[in-house]
Design an enzyme around this catalytic site. Structure first.
Site, PDB file in Angstrom:
ATOM      1  CG  ASP A 124       0.499   9.776  25.149  1.00 21.75           C
ATOM      2  OD1 ASP A 124      -0.640   9.950  24.667  1.00 21.75           O
ATOM      3  OD2 ASP A 124       0.817  10.117  26.297  1.00 21.75           O
ATOM      4  NE  ARG A 164      -0.763   5.458  24.740  1.00 24.22           N
ATOM      5  CZ  ARG A 164       0.371   5.653  25.390  1.00 24.22           C
ATOM      6  NH1 ARG A 164       1.517   5.299  24.811  1.00 24.22           N
ATOM      7  NH2 ARG A 164       0.384   6.201  26.589  1.00 24.22           N
ATOM      8  CB  CYS A 200      -2.039   3.372  27.819  1.00 24.47           C
ATOM      9  SG  CYS A 200      -3.701   4.030  28.055  1.00 24.47           S
TER      10      CYS A 200
HETATM   11  P1  4NP Z   1      -3.191   7.259  27.016  1.00 23.63           P
HETATM   12  O1  4NP Z   1      -2.950   8.808  26.635  1.00 23.63           O
HETATM   13  O2  4NP Z   1      -2.095   6.891  27.977  1.00 23.63           O
HETATM   14  O3  4NP Z   1      -3.068   6.565  25.710  1.00 23.63           O
HETATM   15  O4  4NP Z   1      -4.572   7.190  27.620  1.00 23.63           O
HETATM   16  C1  4NP Z   1      -2.830   9.790  27.614  1.00 23.63           C
HETATM   17  C2  4NP Z   1      -3.946  10.427  28.082  1.00 23.63           C
HETATM   18  C3  4NP Z   1      -3.818  11.428  29.024  1.00 23.63           C
HETATM   19  C4  4NP Z   1      -2.585  11.768  29.512  1.00 23.63           C
HETATM   20  C5  4NP Z   1      -1.461  11.131  29.047  1.00 23.63           C
HETATM   21  C6  4NP Z   1      -1.586  10.126  28.102  1.00 23.63           C
HETATM   22  N1  4NP Z   1      -2.465  12.816  30.467  1.00 23.63           N
HETATM   23  O5  4NP Z   1      -1.319  13.115  30.854  1.00 23.63           O
HETATM   24  O6  4NP Z   1      -3.458  13.390  30.880  1.00 23.63           O
END
Ligand code: 4NP
Length: 150
Positions: free
Chosen positions: A122, A14, A8
């Site tokens: 997300d 995720r 991800c």
């Molecule tokens: P992930 O969610 O891609 O599902 O781990 C996110 C976690 C952090 C960020 C973006 C998406 N961020 O921009 O910090």
């Protein structure tokens, strides 16, 4: 040995959940599952507390995972690379060196809804429903994946 990588953006919400869920459905020792993020914002961190909590509520412990960044070498190390959304897909495909690399990259929800190219949303800025929703989507997808590789 089948090697599966979940990817991800941050590798804290995720993909750690996808890694934990798939591992919980693997029966033997002939499968290796890992996860990574296309971004480096959270490298070295443990999963988001909300992902840890929803996993815990299903009897899955993901607290020991540590975020890492996806690298080109992952194309050599893994057989299948499941991405969570279309943005992850673009980011990973942009690093592919050849058709063989590119052919390893799949949107995870296409396992449940073939060719629909749907995103696992997300949940980072959303509430708890977001994480439940994400859990349910990933659980369905991992059920299909586990049937294929077990
Ligand atoms: P992930 O969610 O891609 O599902 O781990 C996110 C976690 C952090 C960020 C973006 C998406 N961020 O921009 O910090």
């Amino acid at each position: 040995m089948t090697k599966v990588l979940m990817v991800c953006l941050g590798n804290i919400c995720r993909s750690p959940l996808a890694e934990g869920i798939l591992k919980s459905k693997i029966l033997g020792s002939n499968v290796f599952v890992d996860s990574a993020g296309t971004g480096a914002y959270h490298v070295g961190e443990q999963p988001d507390t909300r992902s840890i909590a929803i996993a815990n509520s299903k009897g899955i412990d993901i607290a020991d995972q540590k975020a890492r960044k996806f690298t080109v070498k992952d194309f050599d190390l893994f057989d299948v690379i499941y991405v969570m959304d279309n943005s992850n897909y673009k980011n990973v495909i942009s690093l592919a060196r050849n058709n063989q690399d590119a052919s390893k990259v799949k949107l995870i929800l296409n396992e449940v809804f073939p060719n629909e190219n749907l995103d696992v949303p997300d949940p980072y800025y959303g509430g708890e429903f977001g994480f439940k929703n994400v859990y349910n989507m990933l659980n369905e997808a991992c059920e299909v994946i586990a049937k294929k590789i077990n």
